[in-house]
Design an enzyme around this catalytic site. Structure first.
Site, PDB file in Angstrom:
ATOM      1  CG  HIS A 219     -18.792  39.620  -5.575  1.00  0.00           C
ATOM      2  ND1 HIS A 219     -19.936  38.910  -5.279  1.00  0.00           N
ATOM      3  CD2 HIS A 219     -19.200  40.920  -5.716  1.00  0.00           C
ATOM      4  CE1 HIS A 219     -20.971  39.735  -5.239  1.00  0.00           C
ATOM      5  NE2 HIS A 219     -20.549  40.964  -5.512  1.00  0.00           N
ATOM      6  CG  HIS A 258     -22.060  33.216   1.513  1.00  0.00           C
ATOM      7  ND1 HIS A 258     -22.622  34.223   2.240  1.00  0.00           N
ATOM      8  CD2 HIS A 258     -22.243  33.518   0.211  1.00  0.00           C
ATOM      9  CE1 HIS A 258     -23.154  35.100   1.410  1.00  0.00           C
ATOM     10  NE2 HIS A 258     -22.933  34.705   0.166  1.00  0.00           N
ATOM     11  CG  ASP A 309     -20.551  32.023  -7.622  1.00  0.00           C
ATOM     12  OD1 ASP A 309     -21.303  32.474  -8.484  1.00  0.00           O
ATOM     13  OD2 ASP A 309     -20.104  32.713  -6.683  1.00  0.00           O
TER      14      ASP A 309
END
Ligand code: COA
Length: 373
Positions: A219, A258, A309
C-alpha cells in the site's frame, strides 16, 4: 496482463460511498464527481480536503477561512513535544506519526465540542508538525517552531523540512502530490479505518488504524520501496538488466500494478509530468530516465503500468525529501480521505463484520495436557 488471484476481497462490493469513484473504464478517478485531472490542474490541496470532508468545493471566502483555520492549528501541546523528544531517533517516521496521533487523542480527546470535523482539520494541519519536530530534534537537536507563515500545507511542509521558503515549482509539485494522494475509495487503509469506525470507536483510533495499514509495502509503503529500487541503478541500461533479473527471480516491482485499475493509474501521468518538470528544473534527468526505462520494461514484460507511488518517488527526491518521509506525506494527504470516510461511515453506520469459510479441522477431541504429544 497477468490474471487476478482469488481472495483479498477483490471485486467484492463492501459498502456504499459518495466520496470517490476509482477505475471507471479501468482508469478514471473522481472525488465527489470532480475529475482528478481538474483537481490537480486547477485546485489546491486545501480545496480538495474541504471538498472531501465538507462535501462541496469551498467558495472564495470559505477557502480563505479554511486555510486560516488550518494555519492556526499547526502548534502542538508541550506534552506531545516531550513525547516526540523521548522517541528514539531511529523510530520509523510512520511509528512517529501513529504515536503522535494517539498522543494527541490524550491531549485533545474527541467530545461533543471537539468533534469529528475539528479533529479532522486539526490532524491535517498538525501532522507535518509532529513529523518534522521529531525529525529535526533527533537530527540536530533543534526544537523547531512548527508554525510557519506559509499559507499552504504543501509549502508549510517543505518550509518546515528545509528551513526556508520553497520555490513556487516545489510548492506546486508538492500540492499536486497531496491532491493525488488524498482519496481512493475503499483502499486497504480507508477500509480499515471504516471497520474501526463501525464499532463506534473514536476518530483518532480510526486514523491510527489507517496509518498502520498504509505503512505496508503493498500500500503506501510502495513509494519508499520504489525509491529504493530506482536508486539502486546508475543508468537506464543498468535499470533494464536489474529489473529483468528481478522479474526472472519473481520479485514484485514496487510502484507497479493496481487492484482496481486495469488500463492505467490516472494519477501516474499527472505525477510523472511533475517528476519531469522537477528534473528539468534541477538540470538532472538521470532519475527520470531510469524511471522511464523501468516503466518501459514493466509494460513490455508484464503489461503492468506505474501507479501513483512510482513517479512520486523521484518527484519527492527531486524536492530534497528523505525517503523515510515519503509514506508519512501520504498520511498527511490521505487524512482528508480517511476523515471523509469516517464521517460517512458514522452517518449510516452498521458494524462491519464479514464471515469466513472455515477450513480448519473437524471435531477435535480434548486431551488432558499430560496426554498431548
Ligand atoms: N511486480 C511484479 N509482478 C506483479 C506486480 C508488480 N508490481 N503487481 C502484480 N504482479 C503480478 C503478481 O505477482 C501476480 O502474478 P502471479 O499471478 O504470477 O502471482 C499478478 O501480477 C496479478 O497480481 P495480483 O497479485 O492479483 O494483484 P493484486 O490485485 O493482489 O495486488 C498490488 C495489487 C498493487 C498489491 C500489486 O500489484 C503489487 O504488489 N504492486 C506492488 C506494490 C505497489 O506498488 N503497491 C501500491 C499500490 S497503489
Amino acid at each position: 496482463m497477468a490474471t487476478k488471484k482469488p481472495g483479498g476481497l477483490a471485486e467484492v462490493i463492501a459498502g456504499v460511498t459518495a466520496i470517490s469513484t476509482v477505475g471507471k473504464e479501468g482508469k478514471g478517478l473522481t472525488y465527489r464527481g470532480y475529475s482528478i485531472e481538474d483537481l490537480a490542474s486547477y485546485g489546491t490541496f486545501e480545496e480538495t480536503a474541504y471538498l472531501l470532508i465538507y462535501g462541496k468545493l469551498p467558495d472564495h471566502q470559505e477557502l480563505q477561512q479554511y486555510k486560516q483555520k488550518l494555519q492556526h492549528m499547526r502548534s502542538l501541546p508541550t506534552g506531545l513535544l516531550t513525547i516526540l523528544e523521548q522517541l528514539p531517533g531511529s523510530t520509523h517516521p510512520m511509528d512517529v506519526l501513529r504515536t503522535g496521533v494517539s498522543a494527541l487523542a490524550a491531549f485533545e480527546p474527541e467530545t461533543a465540542q471537539h468533534h469529528q470535523y475539528e479533529i479532522a482539520d486539526r490532524l491535517i494541519a498538525s501532522c507535518a508538525s509532529v513529523l518534522l519536530y521529531w525529525h529535526h530534534y533527533h537530527r540536530n537537536g533543534s526544537r523547531i517552531d512548527t508554525a510557519t507563515d506559509n499559507g499552504s500545507i504543501a509549502g508549510h511542509f517543505l518550509q518546515l523540512l528545509h528551513g526556508d521558503r520553497p520555490s513556487e515549482l516545489h510548492e506546486k509539485a508538492m500540492d499536486v502530490s497531496l491532491i493525488l494522494y488524498a482519496e481512493h475509495e475503499f483502499n486497504a487503509s480507508t477500509f480499515a479505518a471504516r471497520v474501526t469506525t463501525s464499532t463506534l470507536s473514536d476518530l483518532y483510533s480510526a486514523v491510527t488504524t489507517g496509518i498502520g495499514t498504509l505503512r505496508g509495502n503493498l500500500h503506501g509503503g510502495a513509494n519508499e520501496a520504489a525509491m529504493e529500487l530506482i536508486e539502486r541503478f546508475t543508468s537506464p541500461s543498468d535499470a533494464e538488466s536489474g529489473v529483468m533479473q528481478l522479474l526472472k527471480d519473481k520479485k514484485l516491482i514496487m510502484g507497479f500494478g493496481h487492484r482496481v485499475y486495469s488500463v492505467s493509474d490516472p494519477r501516474s501521468d499527472l505525477i510523472k509530468a511533475w517528476s519531469r518538470k522537477l528534473s528539468e528544473a534541477g538540470g538532472d534527468m538521470s532519475l527520470y530516465h531510469i524511471s522511464e526505462r523501468i516503466e518501459q520494461i514493466m509494460r513490455q514484460e508484464k503489461k503492468l503500468f506505474p501507479n501513483l507511488d512510482f513517479y512520486s518517488a523521484s518527484a519527492y527526491r527531486l524536492m530534497g525529501i528523505p525517503t523515510s518521509l515519503f509514506t508519512p506525506i501520504f498520511v498527511i494527504s490521505r487524512l482528508s480521505g480517511w476523515s471523509a470516510h469516517i464521517i460517512e461511515q458514522r452517518a449510516n453506520n452498521r458494524l462491519i463484520r464479514p464471515s469466513a469459510d472455515y477450513n480448519g479441522p473437524n471435531e477435535a477431541s480434548w486431551a488432558p495436557i499430560a496426554n498431548r504429544s
